[in-house]
Design an enzyme around this catalytic site. Structure first.
Site, PDB file in Angstrom:
ATOM      1  N   ASP A   1      59.245 -98.415 -71.893  1.00  0.00           N
ATOM      2  CA  ASP A   1      58.803 -98.192 -70.510  1.00  0.00           C
ATOM      3  C   ASP A   1      57.894 -96.782 -70.678  1.00  0.00           C
ATOM      4  O   ASP A   1      58.325 -95.935 -71.380  1.00  0.00           O
ATOM      5  CB  ASP A   1      59.936 -97.956 -69.343  1.00  0.00           C
ATOM      6  CG  ASP A   1      59.357 -97.589 -68.119  1.00  0.00           C
ATOM      7  OD1 ASP A   1      58.390 -98.048 -67.662  1.00  0.00           O
ATOM      8  OD2 ASP A   1      59.812 -96.531 -67.414  1.00  0.00           O
TER       9      ASP A   1
ATOM     10  N   ASP B   1      63.914-100.887 -64.319  1.00  0.00           N
ATOM     11  CA  ASP B   1      64.174-101.051 -65.950  1.00  0.00           C
ATOM     12  C   ASP B   1      65.552-101.769 -66.263  1.00  0.00           C
ATOM     13  O   ASP B   1      65.987-102.244 -67.275  1.00  0.00           O
ATOM     14  CB  ASP B   1      64.314 -99.786 -66.729  1.00  0.00           C
ATOM     15  CG  ASP B   1      62.845 -99.123 -66.538  1.00  0.00           C
ATOM     16  OD1 ASP B   1      61.726 -99.869 -66.804  1.00  0.00           O
ATOM     17  OD2 ASP B   1      62.838 -98.295 -66.642  1.00  0.00           O
TER      18      ASP B   1
END
Length: 781
Positions: free
Chosen positions: A299, A541
């Site tokens: 990420d 996430d």
């Protein structure tokens, strides 16, 4: 944060009364096993039980010196217990440091307390990114949405209103609220479900699971083969005592008693070393898994970048009829009214001051990763929306498009500010949105990110960047960080889920990814045969982190993300991942070596036991004779090899790497044992003479295998092998009676075994080539 509250909350006396009644949110069970479980797991094993039965038979014969093998079993048990307790203490101490806290209202004050001090009826303040720790009822909310996928299996956010129930184990994806705890600790409805998401796999790993499977297979073989060997030995005229000693020696040889221990020790030592580097390992087996990862999904925010955003520019459009100063004041009112604690919200509140006259908001829609925007209404002013430009508007004029392209080319994040004349009525965008201006934010790349990415690239680990930002912005950040092929980017908001399996073969930069798409990308990579690691720090996430083979979260990430991660980098240092990978490689590479040593003994013992069932000769080993072979060629060197700093990339299949040298050395022992049996019978050697020569040649073969397995050979390895070989020789010179041996330096024995010693390396390496071919052939099939 203003520490005063309009709600009274519990008084100090009410809190004390609830604690006295046991209505406290007791600390959830630790992720490690307790001391009783550790001792039981290491001592009450099936192989230890079999060893005790074997010991009983040996005691019956009165040959107590053959009980020496029990000393190795006891030592192994204590070493395993000691190392796992050390690892447990390291994990537990770091877990306490990393433990999340809760904000509660008591005596009209907002205070932060440890989670295990929350009591029933406490008023708890919850915000985006937090995991809900108890069951409760919503008292007040500002756009609260919860992900209850752990409870229902559905990942769509659930909107909560005053009076709605919330459950422990779910996490907040949008908004904030005040909830009243109704069930705490073990009484909470999802207490056990929450633990399933957090609890560790303990000491277990793919390596140990594979070995335990092997042990289960051996268990079904050892007892019947040992019993059959004893029966046939007695039937062929052997004395009962000799038959018992021969069959028990065969059974002891088949047991790789230290193999699981040494794997556990290697993993435990890895955990201890990583804890010293400020890495919290929440699942021990994940050390090994990360070493196998061949695709690492990152990420962008908080991983490649620091996550510390700052406003670098703002732009007002004429259509909004606002001056730059008026625009800044308006943005200040919006962001302070929303009061969002994510990185973007914090950067905007820092850059834009709250107006002197605070405007009272009527309604707001907090930011969510799925919507990519937030909104707020003010009395007699209309509604204002902030978020990703393309999620608020379908078209832009040429000047706006050019400006956005320029900003994205520099890796800037763009926030659009828009106005609607109507008040907020639902979570849908109104039709009369008017673009007021853009805000540009910059996120700095972590200084350690380029060298870390370079390392992974050199190790042939593919990097995927998966982010909610615009793909062009993500690509520019990736380019500056040194990610390979930053031009292979795609906007995931424009694709369907059915296209994802094909997209992962072509693209490596994925922008505008929803939380559900992150999970689907991980799944597609796994179905394509990859071992996937995932890093992240936010609630967006979590789905992907849970689905990945190995999940890594920074310590400054959300509580919910840290709760389900395999690793938490306590110093939020991306470079720490290199150390984790290296520790995993040490474990796998060294356990491959050690497993080959242990399985050598298993291979030749099983084959010889099967052969001597049909031969009219007693088994060539006694239990006491296996002790020097097991200790000097397997046990002692395995501890050195299992902790060796071998960080070479993992190559080939685990089973092939393990069994190729084990089969070669095992069948070499079988060859020389059968040859000794034939020649010994022809020359009328006694059983003790045949047994002594067999032990001598078996030890030699095992040392040849050890020399091969221990490569690369350093001076330390040469010294180790030299010392062990010297001790093995001294046993034949000074302790032959203790180990039931005869004088090995007799001329009539040397005439035979000296040529065999010269032949031994050629037999071993010849068989190794044969098994290399056969195992490769089997893998291709």
């Amino acid at each position: 944060m203003d520490n005063k509250s309009k709600y009274p909350g519990l008084t100090s006396n009410e809190v004390a009364n609830r604690k006295a009644r046991g209505e406290t949110n007791i600390t959830t069970p630790p992720t490690t096993r307790n001391f009783k479980q550790i001792f039981a797991e290491n001592s009450l094993t099936l192989f230890n039980f079999i060893n005790l039965i074997i010991a009983g038979f040996i005691i019956y014969t009165g040959s107590y010196k053959n009980l020496l093998f029990l000393g190795v079993i006891v030592s192994n048990t204590f070493i395993g217990v000691y190392q796992e307790i050390r690892a447990k203490r390291n994990i537990d101490s770091l877990t306490i440091l990393n433990q999340a806290k809760a904000w509660v209202i008591r005596n009209y004050e907002k205070i932060e307390i440890p989670q295990d001090e929350v009591v029933k009826d406490d008023l708890i303040m919850i915000r985006r990114g937090q995991q809900i720790i108890v069951d409760g009822v919503i008292v007040e909310t500002e756009g609260l949405e919860c992900d209850e996928s752990q409870l229902t299996g559905e990942s769509d956010p659930v909107e909560k209103m005053p009076g709605s129930e919330v459950f422990s184990g779910s996490f907040v994806v949008s908004g904030n609220a005040i909830m009243q705890a109704t069930k705490v600790g073990s009484e909470s409805y999802t207490y056990k479900l929450t633990q399933e998401a957090k609890e560790t796999k303990g000491i277990y790993s793919e390596l140990i699971l594979m070995m335990k499977k092997l042990i289960r297979i051996l268990t079904f073989i050892i007892i019947p083969v040992g019993a059959l060997l004893m029966v046939t030995s007695i039937a062929s005229g052997a004395h009962l005592d000799k038959a018992i000693l021969g069959s028990t020696a065969a059974m002891i040889g088949m047991i790789p008693e230290g193999l699981v221990l040494i794997t556990s020790v290697a993993l435990a030592v890895g955990v201890i070393k990583l804890s010293q580097k400020k890495v919290l390992v929440q699942t021990m087996g994940s050390i090994e898994t990360l070493a196998r990862v061949d695709v690492l999904c990152l990420d962008k925010t908080g991983t490649l970048t620091s996550g510390q955003l700052k406003v670098v520019e703002q732009e007002v459009f004429e259509k909004g009829n606002l001056s730059l100063e008026e625009f800044e004041e308006l943005v200040g009112a919006i962001v302070h009214g929303l009061d969002e604690d994510n990185a973007t919200g914090q950067a905007l509140m820092s850059a834009f001051n709250c107006p002197l006259k605070k405007i009272q908001p009527l309604k707001q829609i907090p930011f969510s990763s799925a919507r990519k925007w937030s909104a707020i209404s003010f009395e007699e002013m209309g509604s204002f929306y902030m978020g990703a430009p393309e999620y608020l508007f379908e078209t832009f004029n040429e000047a706006q498009i050019a400006k956005m392209k320029e900003a994205m080319a520099h890796g800037l994040r763009i926030i659009a500010v828009a106005k609607s004349q109507t008040d907020i009525e639902s979570n849908d965008l109104p039709n009369d949105l008017n673009l007021l201006g853009f805000i540009y934010l910059e996120d700095e790349i972590r200084p350690e990110a380029p060298q870390t990415l370079k390392y992974f690239r050199e190790q042939e680990v593919d990097i995927c960047i998966i982010s909610g930002d615009h793909p062009e912005t993500v690509a520019q950040i990736a380019k500056r960080a040194g990610v390979a092929h930053p031009d292979r980017k795609i906007d995931m908001s424009q694709v369907s889920d059915e296209d994802i399996p094909e997209l992962i073969k072509e693209y490596r930069i994925f922008g505008r990814v929803s939380p559900e798409q992150k999970k689907r990308l991980v799944e597609a990579l796994q179905k394509d045969g990859h071992v996937v690691g995932m890093t992240g720090d936010g609630v967006n996430d979590i789905l992907a982190l849970k689905k990945s083979d190995c999940s890594i979260v920074m310590s400054n990430g959300s509580d919910a993300a840290k709760g389900i991660a395999d690793f938490v980098l306590l110093d939020s240092n991306f470079d720490s991942m290199v150390g984790v990978v290296l520790e995993g490689r040490k474990v796998i590479n060294n356990i491959q070596r050690v497993a080959s040593l242990y399985l050598t003994k298993t291979v030749y013992s099983m084959v010889l036991a099967a052969l001597f069932i049909f031969l009219s000769s007693p088994y060539p080993f006694q239990p006491i004779q296996l002790s020097p072979i097991s200790s000097l060629t397997v046990g002692i060197p395995s501890f050195f090899l299992a902790l060796r700093p071998n960080t070479a990339p993992i190559k080939g299949k685990f089973l092939k790497n393990v069994f190729e040298p084990a089969l070669a050395s095992g069948f070499s022992v079988v060859f020389f044992t059968v040859m000794t049996e034939i020649v010994g019978n022809m020359l009328h050697w006694s059983y003790d003479e045949k047994s002594t020569v067999t032990v001598w040649l078996t030890g030699l073969i095992c040392f040849i295998a050890l020399h091969y397995i221990a490569k690369p050979i350093t001076w330390q390895i040469r010294l180790l092998i030299g010392v062990l070989l010297s001790v093995f020789l001294l046993i034949f010179i000074f302790f032959e009676s203790i180990f039931s041996l005869v004088n090995v330096f007799s001329f009539h024995l040397m005439v035979y075994y000296v040529p065999m010693m010269i032949l031994a390396p050629f037999v071993f390496y010849g068989l190794k080539r044969v098994f290399h071919y056969l195992l490769n052939l089997n893998i291709k099939k």
